[in-house]
Design a protein around this motif. Structure first.
Motif, short mmCIF file in Angstrom:
data_model
loop_
_atom_site.label_atom_id
_atom_site.label_comp_id
_atom_site.label_asym_id
_atom_site.label_seq_id
_atom_site.Cartn_x
_atom_site.Cartn_y
_atom_site.Cartn_z
N ARG A 189 82.97 7.52 11.90
CA ARG A 189 82.55 8.90 11.62
C ARG A 189 81.17 9.15 12.19
NH1 ARG A 189 81.10 11.22 5.55
NH2 ARG A 189 80.85 13.44 6.12
N ASP A 190 80.96 10.39 12.67
CA ASP A 190 79.64 10.83 13.11
C ASP A 190 79.31 12.10 12.33
OD1 ASP A 190 77.26 11.38 14.39
OD2 ASP A 190 78.22 12.34 16.11
N ALA A 191 78.51 11.95 11.27
CA ALA A 191 78.20 13.09 10.42
C ALA A 191 77.28 14.09 11.12
CB ALA A 191 77.54 12.60 9.12
N THR A 192 76.59 13.67 12.16
CA THR A 192 75.72 14.59 12.89
C THR A 192 76.52 15.71 13.55
OG1 THR A 192 74.11 12.84 13.33
CG2 THR A 192 74.02 14.78 14.74
N ARG A 193 77.60 15.35 14.21
CA ARG A 193 78.44 16.35 14.90
C ARG A 193 79.63 16.78 14.05
NH1 ARG A 193 75.97 12.91 17.82
NH2 ARG A 193 75.02 13.43 19.83
N GLY A 194 79.81 16.15 12.92
CA GLY A 194 80.90 16.53 12.04
C GLY A 194 82.26 16.10 12.55
N LEU A 195 82.33 14.91 13.17
CA LEU A 195 83.58 14.41 13.74
C LEU A 195 83.95 13.07 13.11
CD1 LEU A 195 82.93 15.13 17.54
CD2 LEU A 195 84.25 16.52 15.94
N ALA A 196 85.24 12.79 13.08
CA ALA A 196 85.74 11.51 12.58
C ALA A 196 86.99 11.13 13.35
CB ALA A 196 86.03 11.59 11.09
N VAL A 197 87.22 9.84 13.49
CA VAL A 197 88.45 9.32 14.10
C VAL A 197 89.22 8.56 13.03
CG1 VAL A 197 89.41 7.66 15.73
CG2 VAL A 197 87.64 9.25 16.48
N PHE A 198 90.47 8.96 12.82
CA PHE A 198 91.36 8.29 11.87
C PHE A 198 92.39 7.48 12.65
CE2 PHE A 198 89.74 12.10 9.87
CZ PHE A 198 89.39 11.68 8.60
N SER A 199 92.84 6.37 12.07
CA SER A 199 93.77 5.49 12.77
C SER A 199 95.05 5.32 11.96
CB SER A 199 93.14 4.11 13.03
OG SER A 199 92.88 3.44 11.82
N LEU B 207 83.49 6.59 18.89
CA LEU B 207 84.22 6.64 17.63
C LEU B 207 85.58 5.97 17.75
CD1 LEU B 207 83.47 10.34 16.56
CD2 LEU B 207 82.36 8.26 15.73
N ALA B 208 86.27 6.17 18.88
CA ALA B 208 87.60 5.59 19.06
C ALA B 208 87.56 4.08 19.12
CB ALA B 208 88.25 6.15 20.33
N ASN B 209 86.45 3.51 19.52
CA ASN B 209 86.30 2.06 19.56
C ASN B 209 85.65 1.50 18.30
OD1 ASN B 209 87.32 1.23 22.27
ND2 ASN B 209 85.76 2.66 22.98
N GLY B 210 85.43 2.37 17.31
CA GLY B 210 84.84 1.92 16.05
C GLY B 210 83.35 1.69 16.12
N ASP B 211 82.69 2.20 17.16
CA ASP B 211 81.24 2.00 17.32
C ASP B 211 80.47 3.17 16.71
OD1 ASP B 211 81.68 -0.35 18.76
OD2 ASP B 211 81.89 0.76 20.65
N SER B 212 79.28 2.87 16.22
CA SER B 212 78.42 3.90 15.66
C SER B 212 77.79 4.74 16.76
CB SER B 212 77.32 3.26 14.80
OG SER B 212 77.88 2.52 13.74
N VAL B 213 77.60 6.02 16.49
CA VAL B 213 76.94 6.92 17.43
C VAL B 213 75.43 6.80 17.22
CG1 VAL B 213 76.66 9.31 18.17
CG2 VAL B 213 78.91 8.48 17.44
N PRO B 214 74.67 6.49 18.26
CA PRO B 214 73.21 6.32 18.11
C PRO B 214 72.56 7.58 17.53
CG PRO B 214 73.92 5.49 20.24
CD PRO B 214 75.10 6.20 19.65
#
Length: 446
Positions: free
Chosen positions: A212-222, A341-348
């Motif tokens: 999840r990236d709360a800054t841009r309000g996006l999330a990837v679900f699997s 997000l798709a690779n499970g990495d945090s957004v800086p």
């Protein structure tokens, strides 16, 4: 020989014994001959009874039936154990790669304008043909969308009573070999820790939050691939992420999703504007405005007429204004974030809300070139490093940043936990002076 025995008699006895031995040797021992006659039947050859053709056919049929049964049990065992084996021996997921889009050049814009088709006369029949064509594109594009809902007993009860389940519309972004990854609005992330994904064929699958990236309000679900039936695979697909940099004002678009407060909505319209940006901490994103009606909490996916994703409809865009039309984040500006997000990495994340200093502002107000800090996010790495409102950042990690895009690229070259040096200017009593900050890059996932 005894002393009183006649030597001649002894010699005759020996001769007689010799003749008897020779006769036995020639004729054989009578007892042995009787024994051989008694068991002579054991030396006879026993011949196998020939197999008839009918018996041979029956044996071949029996062998074939046994082989078919064995193969059938083996297949059943394989399919029964396949999900278990895949869940335990899945291996490493494939890395998702989403290339960035290039900005169109002025020459490409000029050639596109020169190649504009001649005006055609349209009638009612032409209109029906156009709508049929757009409906076909929409139906195919819908395969690449999915509805995400939170698992909650209270919401399930409400859904049974009202027939409407709170959800957000996402787009199937990638398949890493183990999971289908769905990009969606993150508004449901704070309402629970378990989610369901409903695909276009109506099947419901358990999902987990990838990142999840709360800054841009996006999330990837699997969604695990092992739980998806073959019939569902035929009804879904990974959407193609198009180039939103090529979108023009007046271009026809298709909106699919929960724009009207319920799932599976569809609408057609045009791009009314593409000249504005939505700003957030550490970046900004171009906005594709449309003339398509939308609810206050509407979400969805914006497609072009080629069925490619060009935007993500969000109610968070300009949420302080009374808007009743669908606005979407331009997909090209989000591709780097989506890949992380798709690779499970945090957004800086550093926590600077700023704007680029234009040449006009430089001349009028004397502010140096760089990113002017309008606000610093509380409890952010930027605040911890001592960055203040009014500072101007002109270098991040050794890279010059004179625009929001350049600042974001420099930040995305780092990783969460990295220590990076920011250089800038701060206004003092005698004008702007050089300042330097050491920042530990973080992430904002909640």
């Amino acid at each position: 020989m005894p002393y009183d025995e006649d030597p001649r008699m002894s010699h005759e006895d020996d001769s007689g014994k010799n003749r008897e031995i020779q006769q036995i040797a020639q004729e054989g021992d009578p007892e042995e001959n009787d024994r051989d006659d008694k068991y002579s039947f054991l030396q006879e050859t026993i011949k196998t009874k020939p197999i008839s053709r009918e018996k041979l056919i029956r044996q071949l049929i029996r062998i074939a039936v046994c082989g078919v049964l064995l193969g059938g049990f083996a297949c059943l065992g394989f399919f029964a154990l396949k999900p278990w084996a895949q869940s335990w021996f899945r291996g490493d997921p494939q890395t998702v790669t989403i290339p960035e889009d290039e900005q169109p050049s002025e020459e490409e814009d000029a050639s596109a304008a020169a190649e504009a088709p001649a005006e055609q006369v349209l009638d009612a029949e032409s209109y029906e043909e156009i709508m049929d064509s757009m409906n076909a594109v929409a139906q195919e594009a819908r395969k690449g969308t999915a509805s995400v809902s939170v698992v909650s007993a209270e919401q399930d009860w409400n859904a049974e009573a009202t027939g409407i389940r709170p959800s957000v519309t996402g787009v199937i972004t990638a398949d890493n070999g183990q999971e289908l990854l769905i990009l969606a609005d993150d508004s449901l992330c704070g309402e629970g820790d378990a989610w369901n994904v409903t695909f276009s064929d109506g099947t419901v699958h358990s999902a987990s939050l990838k990142q999840r990236d709360a800054t841009r309000g996006l999330a990837v679900f699997s969604v695990a691939r092992t739980g998806i039936a073959s019939s569902t695979w035929n009804a879904v697909k990974v959407s193609v992420l198009g180039n939103s940099n090529l979108v023009k004002q007046g271009q026809a678009v298709i909106a699919l999703g929960s724009m009207f407060g319920y799932a599976d909505g569809a609408a057609y319209g045009i791009i009314s504007s593409n000249d504005y940006q939505e700003k957030f901490y550490d970046g900004e994103c171009s906005v594709l405005s449309t003339d398509i009606a939308a609810g206050s909490d509407g979400t969805g996916v914006l497609f072009n007429l080629d069925g490619e994703v060009i935007g993500l409809i969000s109610s968070k865009i300009w949420d302080d204004e009374d808007e009743s039309t669908a606005n979407a984040y331009a997909i090209s500006d989000l591709k780097t974030t989506i890949e992380l997000l798709a690779n499970g990495d945090s957004v800086p994340y550093i926590g600077i809300y700023g704007t680029a200093v234009t040449s006009a502002i430089q001349k009028e107000q004397g502010i140096p070139e760089g990113i002017y800090v309008i606000e610093v996010d509380p409890d952010s790495p930027a605040m911890a490093a001592g960055i203040q409102n009014g500072d101007v950042i002109w270098e991040v990690g050794g890279e010059d940043v004179s625009s929001a895009a350049a600042y974001q690229r420099a930040l995305f070259d780092t990783m969460t936990g990295d220590t990076v040096t920011l250089r800038g200017k701060r206004l003092g009593t005698d004008g702007y002076v050089d300042v330097e900050f050491t920042v530990t890059v973080g992430s904002k996932e909640g």
